[in-house]
Scaffold this motif. Structure first.
Motif, PDB file in Angstrom:
ATOM      1  N   GLY A  82       0.802  -1.222   0.000  1.00 62.75           N
ATOM      2  CA  GLY A  82       0.000   0.000   0.000  1.00 62.75           C
ATOM      3  C   GLY A  82       0.830   1.265   0.000  1.00 62.75           C
ATOM      4  O   GLY A  82       0.302   2.351  -0.193  1.00 62.75           O
ATOM      5  N   ILE A  83       2.119   1.149   0.237  1.00 62.28           N
ATOM      6  CA  ILE A  83       3.002   2.309   0.175  1.00 62.28           C
ATOM      7  C   ILE A  83       3.753   2.276  -1.152  1.00 62.28           C
ATOM      8  O   ILE A  83       3.693   3.212  -1.937  1.00 62.28           O
ATOM      9  CB  ILE A  83       3.980   2.343   1.369  1.00 62.28           C
ATOM     10  CG1 ILE A  83       3.203   2.436   2.682  1.00 62.28           C
ATOM     11  CG2 ILE A  83       4.947   3.518   1.223  1.00 62.28           C
ATOM     12  CD1 ILE A  83       4.051   2.293   3.928  1.00 62.28           C
ATOM     13  N   THR A  84       4.438   1.174  -1.398  1.00 61.57           N
ATOM     14  CA  THR A  84       5.126   1.015  -2.675  1.00 61.57           C
ATOM     15  C   THR A  84       4.344   0.035  -3.537  1.00 61.57           C
ATOM     16  O   THR A  84       3.771  -0.933  -3.036  1.00 61.57           O
ATOM     17  CB  THR A  84       6.559   0.479  -2.480  1.00 61.57           C
ATOM     18  OG1 THR A  84       6.500  -0.746  -1.755  1.00 61.57           O
ATOM     19  CG2 THR A  84       7.418   1.475  -1.727  1.00 61.57           C
ATOM     20  N   GLU A  85       4.331   0.292  -4.830  1.00 63.50           N
ATOM     21  CA  GLU A  85       3.659  -0.594  -5.779  1.00 63.50           C
ATOM     22  C   GLU A  85       4.593  -1.683  -6.273  1.00 63.50           C
ATOM     23  O   GLU A  85       4.158  -2.785  -6.590  1.00 63.50           O
ATOM     24  CB  GLU A  85       3.139   0.215  -6.970  1.00 63.50           C
ATOM     25  CG  GLU A  85       2.062   1.207  -6.586  1.00 63.50           C
ATOM     26  CD  GLU A  85       0.793   0.529  -6.098  1.00 63.50           C
ATOM     27  OE1 GLU A  85       0.341  -0.439  -6.738  1.00 63.50           O
ATOM     28  OE2 GLU A  85       0.264   0.963  -5.056  1.00 63.50           O
ATOM     29  N   SER A  86       5.874  -1.369  -6.364  1.00 62.32           N
ATOM     30  CA  SER A  86       6.866  -2.346  -6.813  1.00 62.32           C
ATOM     31  C   SER A  86       8.255  -1.838  -6.430  1.00 62.32           C
ATOM     32  O   SER A  86       8.436  -0.662  -6.112  1.00 62.32           O
ATOM     33  CB  SER A  86       6.794  -2.539  -8.329  1.00 62.32           C
ATOM     34  OG  SER A  86       7.192  -1.360  -9.003  1.00 62.32           O
ATOM     35  N   ILE A  87       9.213  -2.751  -6.437  1.00 62.12           N
ATOM     36  CA  ILE A  87      10.621  -2.372  -6.300  1.00 62.12           C
ATOM     37  C   ILE A  87      11.339  -2.915  -7.525  1.00 62.12           C
ATOM     38  O   ILE A  87      10.911  -3.911  -8.123  1.00 62.12           O
ATOM     39  CB  ILE A  87      11.257  -2.867  -4.981  1.00 62.12           C
ATOM     40  CG1 ILE A  87      11.185  -4.382  -4.849  1.00 62.12           C
ATOM     41  CG2 ILE A  87      10.619  -2.184  -3.793  1.00 62.12           C
ATOM     42  CD1 ILE A  87      11.911  -4.939  -3.631  1.00 62.12           C
ATOM     43  N   PHE A  88      12.428  -2.254  -7.909  1.00 60.27           N
ATOM     44  CA  PHE A  88      13.134  -2.662  -9.113  1.00 60.27           C
ATOM     45  C   PHE A  88      14.576  -2.167  -9.052  1.00 60.27           C
ATOM     46  O   PHE A  88      14.886  -1.223  -8.333  1.00 60.27           O
ATOM     47  CB  PHE A  88      12.448  -2.095 -10.367  1.00 60.27           C
ATOM     48  CG  PHE A  88      12.373  -0.590 -10.382  1.00 60.27           C
ATOM     49  CD1 PHE A  88      13.376   0.171 -10.979  1.00 60.27           C
ATOM     50  CD2 PHE A  88      11.312   0.077  -9.788  1.00 60.27           C
ATOM     51  CE1 PHE A  88      13.318   1.556 -10.982  1.00 60.27           C
ATOM     52  CE2 PHE A  88      11.247   1.462  -9.790  1.00 60.27           C
ATOM     53  CZ  PHE A  88      12.250   2.200 -10.390  1.00 60.27           C
ATOM     54  N   TYR A  89      15.424  -2.821  -9.804  1.00 59.36           N
ATOM     55  CA  TYR A  89      16.802  -2.365  -9.934  1.00 59.36           C
ATOM     56  C   TYR A  89      16.908  -1.421 -11.126  1.00 59.36           C
ATOM     57  O   TYR A  89      16.234  -1.605 -12.138  1.00 59.36           O
ATOM     58  CB  TYR A  89      17.761  -3.542 -10.139  1.00 59.36           C
ATOM     59  CG  TYR A  89      18.119  -4.259  -8.856  1.00 59.36           C
ATOM     60  CD1 TYR A  89      18.960  -3.651  -7.915  1.00 59.36           C
ATOM     61  CD2 TYR A  89      17.637  -5.527  -8.585  1.00 59.36           C
ATOM     62  CE1 TYR A  89      19.302  -4.299  -6.739  1.00 59.36           C
ATOM     63  CE2 TYR A  89      17.983  -6.185  -7.405  1.00 59.36           C
ATOM     64  CZ  TYR A  89      18.808  -5.560  -6.501  1.00 59.36           C
ATOM     65  OH  TYR A  89      19.160  -6.195  -5.331  1.00 59.36           O
ATOM     66  N   TYR A  90      17.783  -0.441 -10.989  1.00 58.99           N
ATOM     67  CA  TYR A  90      17.973   0.556 -12.040  1.00 58.99           C
ATOM     68  C   TYR A  90      19.462   0.832 -12.211  1.00 58.99           C
ATOM     69  O   TYR A  90      20.170   1.073 -11.240  1.00 58.99           O
ATOM     70  CB  TYR A  90      17.254   1.855 -11.646  1.00 58.99           C
ATOM     71  CG  TYR A  90      17.568   3.020 -12.542  1.00 58.99           C
ATOM     72  CD1 TYR A  90      17.054   3.088 -13.833  1.00 58.99           C
ATOM     73  CD2 TYR A  90      18.388   4.048 -12.100  1.00 58.99           C
ATOM     74  CE1 TYR A  90      17.346   4.167 -14.658  1.00 58.99           C
ATOM     75  CE2 TYR A  90      18.684   5.130 -12.915  1.00 58.99           C
ATOM     76  CZ  TYR A  90      18.161   5.175 -14.192  1.00 58.99           C
ATOM     77  OH  TYR A  90      18.456   6.240 -15.005  1.00 58.99           O
ATOM     78  N   ARG A  91      19.924   0.782 -13.465  1.00 52.36           N
ATOM     79  CA  ARG A  91      21.305   1.117 -13.791  1.00 52.36           C
ATOM     80  C   ARG A  91      21.297   2.411 -14.602  1.00 52.36           C
ATOM     81  O   ARG A  91      20.819   2.422 -15.749  1.00 52.36           O
ATOM     82  CB  ARG A  91      21.954  -0.005 -14.609  1.00 52.36           C
ATOM     83  CG  ARG A  91      22.099  -1.300 -13.806  1.00 52.36           C
ATOM     84  CD  ARG A  91      22.485  -2.447 -14.678  1.00 52.36           C
ATOM     85  NE  ARG A  91      21.344  -2.738 -15.567  1.00 52.36           N
ATOM     86  CZ  ARG A  91      21.365  -3.640 -16.528  1.00 52.36           C
ATOM     87  NH1 ARG A  91      22.445  -4.349 -16.744  1.00 52.36           N
ATOM     88  NH2 ARG A  91      20.315  -3.850 -17.283  1.00 52.36           N
TER      89      ARG A  91
END
Length: 135
Positions: free
Chosen positions: A105-114
């Motif tokens: 409910g706070i974050t929709e997703s997490i992901f790595y970013y370069r």
């Protein structure tokens, strides 16, 4: 004066761990972090607490401290002299398992970013746009 801070985990192969969340009713890419509270013992405690709140992943400040690669600060209000601190920590030296992440409910997703390689899944927040310059 610091009002907020973020904990950004770094993986040498995958990049920086970021999130997607709704800000002002718009989905955007953002850094995981938030406001300092009076009960936080340090800025790193704030960053760790906010990381846990936003991802539901368990971490311990004492375990994260030795994994900190660097930190940097960004002024978010020149008028009020308010700053935001970013901690960058090597996730490979921790026990954090992002496979245990569940949207809460706070974050929709997490992901790595370069940076300079990946594109963000949604437009960046102002804070993330400013932060990326330093990554």
């Amino acid at each position: 004066m610091f009002r907020s801070c973020s904990l950004i985990f770094y993986h040498p192969e995958y990049g920086y761990l970021l999130c997607e969340e709704y800000r002002k009713n718009k989905l955007c890419s953002h850094c995981i972090g938030g406001k300092c509270e009076s009960f936080d013992a340090s800025l790193l405690d704030t960053a760790c607490r906010e990381f846990m709140e936003e991802t539901s992943l368990a971490i311990n400040t004492q375990d994260i401290q030795p994994c900190i690669i660097r930190h940097f600060d960004i002024t978010v209000s020149k008028k009020n002299k308010i700053r935001h601190r970013f901690y960058i920590a090597d996730i490979t030296k921790t026990t954090v398992d992002i496979n245990n992440y569940r949207p809460n409910g706070i974050t929709e997703s997490i992901f790595y970013y370069r940076p300079n390689y990946d594109s963000l899944p949604s437009p960046p927040s102002w804070l993330l746009s400013t932060c990326i310059i330093f990554l």
